[in-house]
Design an enzyme around this catalytic site. Structure first.
Site, PDB file in Angstrom:
ATOM      1  N   CYS A 127       0.952  -1.132   0.049  1.00  0.00           N
ATOM      2  CA  CYS A 127      -0.077  -0.101   0.052  1.00  0.00           C
ATOM      3  C   CYS A 127       0.739   1.450  -0.067  1.00  0.00           C
ATOM      4  O   CYS A 127       1.870   1.419   0.322  1.00  0.00           O
ATOM      5  CB  CYS A 127      -0.841   0.162   1.186  1.00  0.00           C
ATOM      6  SG  CYS A 127      -1.775  -1.488   1.480  1.00  0.00           S
ATOM      7  N   GLU A 132      23.101 -20.376  -3.286  1.00  0.00           N
ATOM      8  CA  GLU A 132      22.195 -18.814  -3.754  1.00  0.00           C
ATOM      9  C   GLU A 132      23.580 -17.779  -3.409  1.00  0.00           C
ATOM     10  O   GLU A 132      23.641 -16.743  -4.031  1.00  0.00           O
ATOM     11  CB  GLU A 132      21.109 -18.915  -2.623  1.00  0.00           C
ATOM     12  CG  GLU A 132      20.599 -17.314  -2.616  1.00  0.00           C
ATOM     13  CD  GLU A 132      20.028 -17.051  -4.128  1.00  0.00           C
ATOM     14  OE1 GLU A 132      20.156 -17.664  -5.229  1.00  0.00           O
ATOM     15  OE2 GLU A 132      19.892 -15.772  -4.336  1.00  0.00           O
ATOM     16  N   GLU A 146      26.564 -13.395 -10.428  1.00  0.00           N
ATOM     17  CA  GLU A 146      25.666 -12.629 -11.350  1.00  0.00           C
ATOM     18  C   GLU A 146      26.348 -11.236 -11.378  1.00  0.00           C
ATOM     19  O   GLU A 146      26.244 -10.668 -12.423  1.00  0.00           O
ATOM     20  CB  GLU A 146      24.157 -12.462 -10.506  1.00  0.00           C
ATOM     21  CG  GLU A 146      23.380 -13.722 -10.842  1.00  0.00           C
ATOM     22  CD  GLU A 146      22.111 -13.450 -10.209  1.00  0.00           C
ATOM     23  OE1 GLU A 146      21.970 -13.280  -9.050  1.00  0.00           O
ATOM     24  OE2 GLU A 146      21.208 -13.389 -10.880  1.00  0.00           O
ATOM     25  N   LYS A 205      15.482  -9.326 -15.595  1.00  0.00           N
ATOM     26  CA  LYS A 205      14.736  -9.292 -14.236  1.00  0.00           C
ATOM     27  C   LYS A 205      13.619 -10.531 -14.440  1.00  0.00           C
ATOM     28  O   LYS A 205      13.368 -11.307 -13.795  1.00  0.00           O
ATOM     29  CB  LYS A 205      14.186  -8.098 -13.700  1.00  0.00           C
ATOM     30  CG  LYS A 205      13.477  -8.145 -12.421  1.00  0.00           C
ATOM     31  CD  LYS A 205      14.672  -8.222 -11.436  1.00  0.00           C
ATOM     32  CE  LYS A 205      13.963  -8.442 -10.100  1.00  0.00           C
ATOM     33  NZ  LYS A 205      14.843  -9.233  -9.081  1.00  0.00           N
ATOM     34  N   LYS A 235      24.805 -15.289  -6.341  1.00  0.00           N
ATOM     35  CA  LYS A 235      24.554 -13.952  -6.026  1.00  0.00           C
ATOM     36  C   LYS A 235      25.914 -13.156  -6.589  1.00  0.00           C
ATOM     37  O   LYS A 235      26.217 -12.354  -7.303  1.00  0.00           O
ATOM     38  CB  LYS A 235      24.491 -13.460  -4.783  1.00  0.00           C
ATOM     39  CG  LYS A 235      22.987 -13.517  -4.156  1.00  0.00           C
ATOM     40  CD  LYS A 235      21.974 -12.555  -4.696  1.00  0.00           C
ATOM     41  CE  LYS A 235      21.626 -13.439  -6.125  1.00  0.00           C
ATOM     42  NZ  LYS A 235      20.038 -13.757  -6.113  1.00  0.00           N
ATOM     43  N   HIS A 271      34.800 -35.537  -2.614  1.00  0.00           N
ATOM     44  CA  HIS A 271      34.532 -36.383  -3.858  1.00  0.00           C
ATOM     45  C   HIS A 271      34.965 -35.865  -5.162  1.00  0.00           C
ATOM     46  O   HIS A 271      34.410 -36.254  -6.175  1.00  0.00           O
ATOM     47  CB  HIS A 271      33.081 -36.969  -3.808  1.00  0.00           C
ATOM     48  CG  HIS A 271      32.682 -37.537  -2.517  1.00  0.00           C
ATOM     49  ND1 HIS A 271      33.146 -38.963  -2.280  1.00  0.00           N
ATOM     50  CD2 HIS A 271      31.978 -37.252  -1.581  1.00  0.00           C
ATOM     51  CE1 HIS A 271      32.747 -39.235  -1.179  1.00  0.00           C
ATOM     52  NE2 HIS A 271      32.037 -38.077  -0.304  1.00  0.00           N
ATOM     53  N   TRP A 316      -3.169  -2.649  -1.481  1.00  0.00           N
ATOM     54  CA  TRP A 316      -2.753  -3.957  -1.860  1.00  0.00           C
ATOM     55  C   TRP A 316      -3.339  -4.776  -0.862  1.00  0.00           C
ATOM     56  O   TRP A 316      -2.963  -5.088   0.440  1.00  0.00           O
ATOM     57  CB  TRP A 316      -1.041  -4.054  -1.715  1.00  0.00           C
ATOM     58  CG  TRP A 316      -0.211  -5.180  -2.467  1.00  0.00           C
ATOM     59  CD1 TRP A 316      -0.163  -5.439  -3.603  1.00  0.00           C
ATOM     60  CD2 TRP A 316       0.085  -6.223  -1.881  1.00  0.00           C
ATOM     61  NE1 TRP A 316       0.529  -6.711  -3.822  1.00  0.00           N
ATOM     62  CE2 TRP A 316       0.610  -7.170  -2.564  1.00  0.00           C
ATOM     63  CE3 TRP A 316       0.179  -6.676  -0.436  1.00  0.00           C
ATOM     64  CZ2 TRP A 316       1.142  -8.390  -2.306  1.00  0.00           C
ATOM     65  CZ3 TRP A 316       0.857  -7.826  -0.119  1.00  0.00           C
ATOM     66  CH2 TRP A 316       1.323  -8.695  -1.141  1.00  0.00           C
ATOM     67  N   ASN A 352      -2.105   1.950   6.308  1.00  0.00           N
ATOM     68  CA  ASN A 352      -1.162   1.061   5.967  1.00  0.00           C
ATOM     69  C   ASN A 352      -0.500   0.252   7.192  1.00  0.00           C
ATOM     70  O   ASN A 352      -0.418   0.754   8.097  1.00  0.00           O
ATOM     71  CB  ASN A 352       0.245   1.448   5.269  1.00  0.00           C
ATOM     72  CG  ASN A 352       0.254   2.008   3.876  1.00  0.00           C
ATOM     73  OD1 ASN A 352      -0.821   2.051   3.217  1.00  0.00           O
ATOM     74  ND2 ASN A 352       1.227   2.653   3.408  1.00  0.00           N
ATOM     75  N   GLY A 353      -0.611  -1.014   6.820  1.00  0.00           N
ATOM     76  CA  GLY A 353      -0.052  -2.069   8.022  1.00  0.00           C
ATOM     77  C   GLY A 353      -1.323  -2.970   8.293  1.00  0.00           C
ATOM     78  O   GLY A 353      -2.140  -3.122   7.419  1.00  0.00           O
ATOM     79  N   ARG A 375       5.188  -0.213  -5.773  1.00  0.00           N
ATOM     80  CA  ARG A 375       5.055  -1.186  -4.871  1.00  0.00           C
ATOM     81  C   ARG A 375       3.966  -2.096  -5.012  1.00  0.00           C
ATOM     82  O   ARG A 375       3.901  -3.045  -4.320  1.00  0.00           O
ATOM     83  CB  ARG A 375       4.743  -0.214  -3.581  1.00  0.00           C
ATOM     84  CG  ARG A 375       5.640   0.993  -3.195  1.00  0.00           C
ATOM     85  CD  ARG A 375       5.011   2.151  -2.420  1.00  0.00           C
ATOM     86  NE  ARG A 375       4.524   1.648  -1.087  1.00  0.00           N
ATOM     87  CZ  ARG A 375       5.199   1.880   0.098  1.00  0.00           C
ATOM     88  NH1 ARG A 375       6.696   2.770  -0.178  1.00  0.00           N
ATOM     89  NH2 ARG A 375       5.102   1.620   1.424  1.00  0.00           N
TER      90      ARG A 375
HETATM   91  C1  F6R Z   1      18.968 -14.448  -9.644  1.00  0.00           C
HETATM   92  C2  F6R Z   1      17.776 -14.612  -9.889  1.00  0.00           C
HETATM   93  C3  F6R Z   1      17.053 -15.416 -11.006  1.00  0.00           C
HETATM   94  C4  F6R Z   1      15.648 -15.961 -10.977  1.00  0.00           C
HETATM   95  C5  F6R Z   1      15.233 -16.920 -12.145  1.00  0.00           C
HETATM   96  C6  F6R Z   1      13.873 -17.193 -11.849  1.00  0.00           C
HETATM   97  O1  F6R Z   1      19.097 -13.441  -8.873  1.00  0.00           O
HETATM   98  O2  F6R Z   1      16.984 -13.684  -9.619  1.00  0.00           O
HETATM   99  O3  F6R Z   1      17.987 -16.697 -10.883  1.00  0.00           O
HETATM  100  O4  F6R Z   1      15.170 -16.589  -9.703  1.00  0.00           O
HETATM  101  O5  F6R Z   1      15.342 -16.305 -13.292  1.00  0.00           O
HETATM  102  O6  F6R Z   1      13.091 -16.079 -12.042  1.00  0.00           O
HETATM  103  P1  F6R Z   1      11.676 -15.912 -11.233  1.00  0.00           P
HETATM  104  O7  F6R Z   1      11.783 -16.219  -9.630  1.00  0.00           O
HETATM  105  O8  F6R Z   1      11.104 -14.551 -11.563  1.00  0.00           O
HETATM  106  O9  F6R Z   1      10.846 -17.090 -11.789  1.00  0.00           O
END
Ligand code: F6R
Length: 602
Positions: free
Chosen positions: A2, A478, A485, A597, A482, A501, A75, A99-100, A27
């Site tokens: 929100c 992960e 990437e 993204k 990170k 191994h 939201w 909000n909240g 948001r």
């Molecule tokens: C890494 C990252 C990607 C997504 C992947 C799946 O930081 O963001 O590895 O996790 O492309 O994307 P979603 O989660 O949008 O299905």
């Protein structure tokens, strides 16, 4: 999530509020509304969907002269996204936006209904305006009535209220949800983020939790539990992009810092005294289900792996994890008593979406865990649980991952309770740990500065191994993802016990090992794995609450009493490490090369 905007001044109130709300669109929201005090008349407009729908409804309306206005993008959490549930909420002669979450809204509602108040929405917010009016009818003093109202509310809130009982005033309160005041020479603004008022206000004051007050006759009255307060305004940046980053160098950095707050949103209304409640799903989702298959890509796949450990351990249900792009072509054997869970930040990932369609075609029931409502994956699924991380702008996922893991943890408890695989004592321990997570995600400048200093030693070498065991193995994956990437350095995640191994052949002083060594989960086992690497001269960065003498570098985490709390704290450390290495290498952290993204192609 929100957004709130408020305005006190003599310019066209409709435009100022809508423009502000538009800046908060990122948001996410599903309805919007405005209330304006115009020549002693309270006018209001609401619309479901985009802000343009609200604008269309208001096209013939123009406000006149000095006055007050409040607006909101909602939201949905309590009640569906409908006009009746959209804010502002009306009593007899007042409007509120909020909000909240008001945790004691049910008790308050019953009490107000017994006094004759009639409610039209399913929201928790509506109690605020009725409570205010019930106090006002008795006290005949709007400020005292507002103060009495705030004192009765439990939960998190940022509130603006306007009333015909004092038509030139905006009452405000903040506790746990963001709210600020903006100023220029003769106008005062309210907003849940400064992006909404950039270019309009020149100075700002960020309200603190527990503060409340009123704008009366152009002056701010500010109070907290100790009484009247003075405050100091600060200059507001005129640069929108900078303001959206709220002073952070990159969106990713801001999003790492935000994790503690957004986790509060993820938990909101879901953690009950006796278990987990998800409004979005009912118990029939699990009827006849004998096993679970979780399917995702990238970071979401890593959270899926964590989910599988938790589901098998606590809910005693067979759970497998699939990389969506592999699943699609492996001719999988699918049986209708499997629940098919997809996880996606964007809800648009082509491989995950196609895998979901395949599973549906095979007659499987489906659940998605997603950050974007109404996305393709959410629409395609039988049920969806939203992660509520807010929009994530950095391409490298941080807060979306954290909230996915949290939803999976909560879902595990939901399933475990339904399957009677968890006793009450264990359930209470888990719920208590869940509630401690927002705190575990907070970190101080000292930790960040330490990681910044350390990072200069990790800019070269022939590779990184992130190692961990159990749920810390997906966290290692992960952490490595990170780093690669955004730094473009080679990094791998490995189960610590697997190093001997094969990969240990790479060990030498130029092999950097990031060792996740939680105290609450197989500490002795991972310690011996790290010792084996150290004996081969690998450079070790140990992350642990327990000092480890063979570490070349050491980041000490808290002595937490639950593995998931250690998980979230170590997650932040790996995120900050990737960030600082990438910044030192001069990379564009928010838009790393070759990445998008939302991956809507196969
Ligand atoms: C890494 C990252 C990607 C997504 C992947 C799946 O930081 O963001 O590895 O996790 O492309 O994307 P979603 O989660 O949008 O299905």
């Amino acid at each position: 999530m929100c957004g709130i905007v408020g305005y006190y001044g003599k310019n066209e109130k409709k435009e100022i509020v809508i423009e502000g709300l538009r800046e908060l669109e990122y948001r996410g929201y599903d309805s919007a509304g405005i209330a304006i005090m115009d020549k002693e008349e309270l006018c209001h407009f609401k619309a479901v969907g985009k802000l343009s729908n609200l604008e269309t409804k208001m096209s013939d309306f123009h406000s006149q002269g000095a006055g007050v206005a409040i607006g909101h993008t909602r939201w949905a959490t309590h009640g569906k996204p409908t006009e009746l549930n959209a804010h502002p909420h009306l009593g007899e002669y007042s409007f509120v936006v909020h909000n909240g979450i008001i945790e004691n809204y049910k008790e308050l509602k019953e009490q107000l209904q017994s006094q004759g108040a009639s409610f039209v929405s399913q929201t928790d917010t509506e109690v605020i305006v009725h409570l205010f009016e019930s106090h006002q009818n008795r006290l005949k003093n709007p400020f005292a009535a507002f103060e009495a109202t705030i004192k009765e509310l439990r939960g998190a809130y940022a509130i603006l209220l306007i009333t015909k009982a004092q038509s030139d005033t905006i009452f405000f309160a903040k506790h746990g949800s963001p709210m600020l005041l903006g100023f220029n020479t003769d106008e005062i603004f309210f907003a849940s983020s400064d992006t909404a008022i950039i270019g309009k206000a020149t100075e700002v004051y960020y309200l603190q939790d527990g503060q409340y007050g009123a704008i009366e006759g152009g002056a701010v009255k500010l109070f907290d539990t100790h009484g009247s307060k003075t405050f100091v305004r600060q200059k507001l940046s005129a640069d929108k992009a900078m303001a959206q980053k709220e002073g952070y160098r990159f969106f990713m950095e801001k999003e790492i810092y935000e994790q503690s707050t957004v986790m509060g949103d993820t938990l909101m209304g879901r953690v009950m005294d006796n278990g987990i409640a998800f409004d979005e799903i009912d118990t029939t989702l699990l009827e006849g289900i004998e096993d679970i298959k979780i399917c995702a890509c990238g970071t979401s796949y890593h959270s899926a792996m964590v989910g599988a450990y938790l589901l098998e351990r606590l809910a005693k249900i067979k759970t497998s994890v699939e990389i969506a792009s592999e699943f699609r072509y492996k001719e999988p054997l699918l049986t209708p008593n499997t629940l098919f869970v997809t996880i996606s930040q964007s809800g648009e990932t082509a491989d995950t979406l196609e895998a979901l369609k395949m599973a549906k075609k095979a007659g499987l029931r489906s659940l998605s865990i997603c950050n974007v409502d109404n996305s393709s994956i959410v629409r395609e699924s039988d049920a969806a649980i939203l992660t509520r991380a807010g929009i994530e702008k950095g391409v490298a996922s941080t807060k979306a991952f954290a909230t996915q893991v949290m939803v999976l943890w909560m879902f595990t408890l939901f399933v475990a309770k339904q399957r009677h695989t968890i006793d009450n004592e264990k359930l209470q321990q888990e719920l208590s740990a869940i509630l401690q997570t927002p705190t575990a995600l907070k970190f101080n400048d000292t930790l960040h500065a330490k990681i910044n200093r350390l990072s200069k030693r990790y800019l070269h070498g022939h590779g990184f191994f992130f190692i961990g065991r159990d749920i810390f193995y997906p966290l290692a994956l992960e952490g490595a993802l990170k780093l690669k990437e955004i730094s473009y350095l080679h990094a791998e995640g490995y189960p610590a016990g697997e190093m001997k191994h094969g990969p240990i052949a790479l060990a030498d002083s130029e092999l950097f090992t990031i060792a996740l060594m939680p105290q609450t989960m197989q500490y002795e086992k991972i310690k011996s794995n790290v010792e084996e690497l150290s004996a081969r001269d690998a450079t070790i960065l140990a992350i642990s609450p327990l000092p480890f003498e063979l570490a070349d570098d050491f980041i000490q985490t808290t002595h937490a009493n639950h593995p998931m709390l250690e998980f979230f704290e170590m997650m932040v450390v790996t995120q900050l490490l990737a960030l600082e290495v990438a910044i030192r290498l001069g990379n564009d952290v928010d838009m790393p090369r070759n990445l998008a993204k939302s991956v809507t192609v196969e």
